[in-house]
Design a protein around this motif. Structure first.
Motif, short mmCIF file in Angstrom:
data_model
loop_
_atom_site.label_atom_id
_atom_site.label_comp_id
_atom_site.label_asym_id
_atom_site.label_seq_id
_atom_site.Cartn_x
_atom_site.Cartn_y
_atom_site.Cartn_z
N GLY A 274 -40.22 23.79 48.81
CA GLY A 274 -40.03 23.09 47.68
C GLY A 274 -40.84 23.09 46.49
N PHE A 275 -40.34 22.97 45.32
CA PHE A 275 -40.86 22.73 44.22
C PHE A 275 -39.77 21.97 42.52
N GLY A 276 -40.39 21.71 41.91
CA GLY A 276 -40.21 21.13 40.71
C GLY A 276 -40.04 19.34 41.68
N ASP A 277 -40.31 18.48 40.27
CA ASP A 277 -41.04 17.22 40.22
C ASP A 277 -39.83 16.52 39.32
N TYR A 278 -38.25 16.57 39.72
CA TYR A 278 -36.99 16.32 38.45
C TYR A 278 -36.11 16.60 39.51
N GLY A 279 -35.07 15.16 39.41
CA GLY A 279 -34.01 15.53 39.58
C GLY A 279 -33.38 15.76 39.23
N GLY A 280 -31.35 16.05 39.25
CA GLY A 280 -31.08 16.72 38.90
C GLY A 280 -29.68 17.24 39.80
N THR A 281 -28.80 18.24 38.95
CA THR A 281 -27.45 18.78 40.05
C THR A 281 -27.64 20.03 39.59
N GLY A 282 -27.71 20.68 38.17
CA GLY A 282 -27.53 22.25 37.78
C GLY A 282 -27.97 22.83 38.79
N ILE A 283 -28.38 24.14 38.95
CA ILE A 283 -28.90 25.35 40.15
C ILE A 283 -27.93 26.65 39.52
N THR A 284 -28.38 28.37 38.69
CA THR A 284 -28.00 28.93 38.90
C THR A 284 -29.06 30.17 39.15
N LEU A 285 -28.50 31.80 39.53
CA LEU A 285 -29.46 32.53 38.62
C LEU A 285 -28.80 33.52 39.05
N LYS A 286 -29.33 34.49 37.58
CA LYS A 286 -28.81 35.12 36.34
C LYS A 286 -30.12 35.84 35.39
N GLY A 287 -29.31 37.75 36.66
CA GLY A 287 -31.01 38.37 36.33
C GLY A 287 -31.99 38.05 37.20
N ASN A 288 -32.91 38.06 36.07
CA ASN A 288 -34.35 37.68 36.49
C ASN A 288 -35.10 36.56 36.68
N TYR A 289 -34.26 35.55 36.28
CA TYR A 289 -33.82 34.59 36.48
C TYR A 289 -33.27 32.56 37.16
N LEU A 290 -34.11 32.13 37.78
CA LEU A 290 -33.59 31.10 38.60
C LEU A 290 -33.39 30.15 36.99
N TYR A 291 -32.21 29.14 37.17
CA TYR A 291 -32.03 28.27 35.93
C TYR A 291 -32.46 26.88 36.31
N ALA A 292 -32.03 25.35 36.27
CA ALA A 292 -32.22 24.72 36.82
C ALA A 292 -32.29 23.50 36.04
N SER A 293 -31.06 22.64 35.91
CA SER A 293 -31.27 21.30 35.24
C SER A 293 -31.96 20.60 36.06
N SER A 294 -32.19 19.65 34.89
CA SER A 294 -32.75 18.13 35.18
C SER A 294 -31.47 17.27 34.42
N ASN A 295 -31.45 15.72 34.22
CA ASN A 295 -29.91 14.70 33.37
C ASN A 295 -30.47 15.11 31.70
N THR A 296 -31.75 15.42 31.45
CA THR A 296 -31.52 16.43 30.29
C THR A 296 -32.44 17.15 29.76
N SER A 297 -32.67 18.12 31.05
CA SER A 297 -33.38 19.73 29.92
C SER A 297 -32.23 20.86 30.94
N VAL A 298 -32.36 21.31 30.72
CA VAL A 298 -32.56 23.01 31.46
C VAL A 298 -33.33 23.79 31.53
N PHE A 299 -33.78 24.24 32.49
CA PHE A 299 -35.65 24.64 32.87
C PHE A 299 -35.25 26.47 33.46
N ARG A 300 -36.09 27.76 33.14
CA ARG A 300 -35.61 28.60 33.62
C ARG A 300 -37.02 29.46 34.32
N TYR A 301 -37.03 29.86 35.47
CA TYR A 301 -38.02 30.53 36.46
C TYR A 301 -37.94 31.88 36.27
#
Length: 438
Positions: free
Chosen positions: A105-132
């Protein structure tokens, strides 16, 4: 279970459906062929249509919300609350038996959203959206330093999960739920009027669109794509007609706030949980109207002068879009997935699966939901009645409160082989549903 529906539209049926649930005649481990994935002998305690089976990929991983499956079959799960300091869990199946034998595992934040698209993983906290950035195995690199795509979104605890989906043009859509039940001056308070206009809609109660490849965007860099949506936890981009579809959580407390207009039974059965196709600029009508699945129309909310029969008025939901499908009330649709795989029979192709988390506010009636439903689609439109696809998550016996449910479906994902994955945020179970046709 009692039902009291009448004169319903063709696409609405009550929760008690005529759809026959069956079980798969399961093989034992001794029958397993090399490379085959077999269901659990008890189908993971699920009730499924004939020919389908289920297995538990993993158990007790934490508050599992949305999830994705990469091309290698690794399952990446967003946790609502980090467990052991990790908010995203990676489940790997190295021996290819369908069950996770490695968990990181990784990422020290909670939340709900996660999706894969192209060469990236996107995930959300309750205030932000991040990209890996992903490596060649579609696993995230540099997990300690993700890109921040969106930040500064409203989190006022109520309806604060930020579900996400991407289209085919490098746009990302983010649900920003209303921090209110019905936009009253004093939320969920008897005799408190609804605010008009509802100022919450300026920054919440809708879907916002941002660029998926731009950094540190806030409201000003985004666009309010659709409004009048109380809370959308489940959403998906339908590639067949290149459109956004969302599942709205309907309002609560009709009897508690207006006992002179709604008895406890009406309050338990209204309003509908609704599936919408939304285009840019659409308004679904919250808080001014709700959808009454019994009458088959939009009804003016009592906070704005409604009496349970009055229809939407000019400036108060009259121009709001209608739902494509209306489900029974308070079942909490937490994810939506359009199936594009080839494992399941043809009837499921391009159809919509909906994960219902289960209700909390139907007392004194039994709580309902706790299942996965299916809606057949053709050419981007529902082509038949919805039906229960997977049931039994809650366990046996009546569910009078959410705590009585053993498992609560939350997220949906499609595997590279076409199997369907379902997450459970009550006990952290990840299910995989397969089809053998036997």
């Amino acid at each position: 279970m009692r039902t009291h529906f009448s004169a319903s539209p063709w696409w609405y049926i009550p929760l008690v459906t005529s759809f026959a649930l069956g079980t798969l005649s399961c093989s034992t481990k001794e029958d397993k062929k090399d490379g085959a994935v077999l269901p659990d002998e008890d189908n993971a305690e699920l009730k499924l249509p004939d020919g389908f089976g289920a297995l538990k990929v993993a158990d007790s991983i934490g508050t599992a919300r949305h999830l994705v499956v990469n091309k290698n079959g690794d399952v990446l799960v967003k946790l609502n609350r980090p467990k052991d300091g990790k908010g995203i869990v990676i489940l790997s199946d190295k021996d290819q038996d369908g069950r996770a034998d490695s968990q990181t595992g990784f990422g020290d934040y909670g939340g709900t959203g996660i999706t894969l698209k192209g060469n990236y993983l996107y995930a959300s906290s309750n205030t932000s959206v991040f990209r890996y950035t992903l490596n060649a195995d579609e696993l995230p690199e540099n997990t300690n330093v993700p890109d921040t795509i969106v930040h500064g979104l409203i989190d006022r605890r109520q309806h604060n999960s930020k579900s996400i989906v991407l289209d085919e043009n490098e746009n990302i859509y983010v649900n920003i739920g209303a921090y209110s039940n019905a936009c009253q001056e004093r939320d969920r308070t008897k005799d408190s009027p609804g605010m008009y206009p509802c100022t919450i809609l300026d920054s919440a109660g809708g879907i916002w669109k941002f660029k998926a490849n731009a950094m540190k965007q806030s409201y000003g860099e985004g666009t309010r794509y659709a409004t009048g949506l109380r809370n959308v936890v489940g959403l998906d981009w339908n590639k067949q007609d290149n459109s956004l579809y969302v599942m709205q959580h309907g309002r609560d407390n009709l009897h508690d706030l207006f006992p002179e207009l709604y008895d406890t039974e009406a309050s338990a059965e209204l309003p509908a949980e609704t599936l919408y196709k939304v285009k840019e600029g659409d308004d679904a009508g919250w808080p001014y109207v709700y959808y009454d699945q019994k009458q088959g129309k939009k009804i003016l909310s009592p906070e704005y002068g409604g009496d349970g029969k009055k229809e939407a008025e000019e400036g108060k939901g009259k121009d709001a879009i209608d739902p494509l499908v209306a489900f029974p009330a308070h079942m909490a649709p937490n994810d939506l997935l359009f199936y594009t795989g080839s494992m399941f029979p043809e009837k499921y192709k391009n159809g919509a699966f909906v994960a219902f988390h289960g209700s909390w506010n139907r007392a004194p009636e039994e709580q309902e939901g706790f299942m996965v439903a299916f809606v057949p689609f053709q050419a981007g439109k529902p082509s038949g009645e919805w039906e229960v696809f997977a049931n039994g998550f809650a366990g046996t016996g009546p569910v009078m409160s959410p705590g009585d449910a053993k498992h609560r479906p939350c997220g949906l994902a499609q595997g590279p082989d076409g199997s369907l994955y379902v997450s459970d945020d009550a006990n952290g179970t990840i299910y995989r549903i397969i089809y053998s046709g036997k």
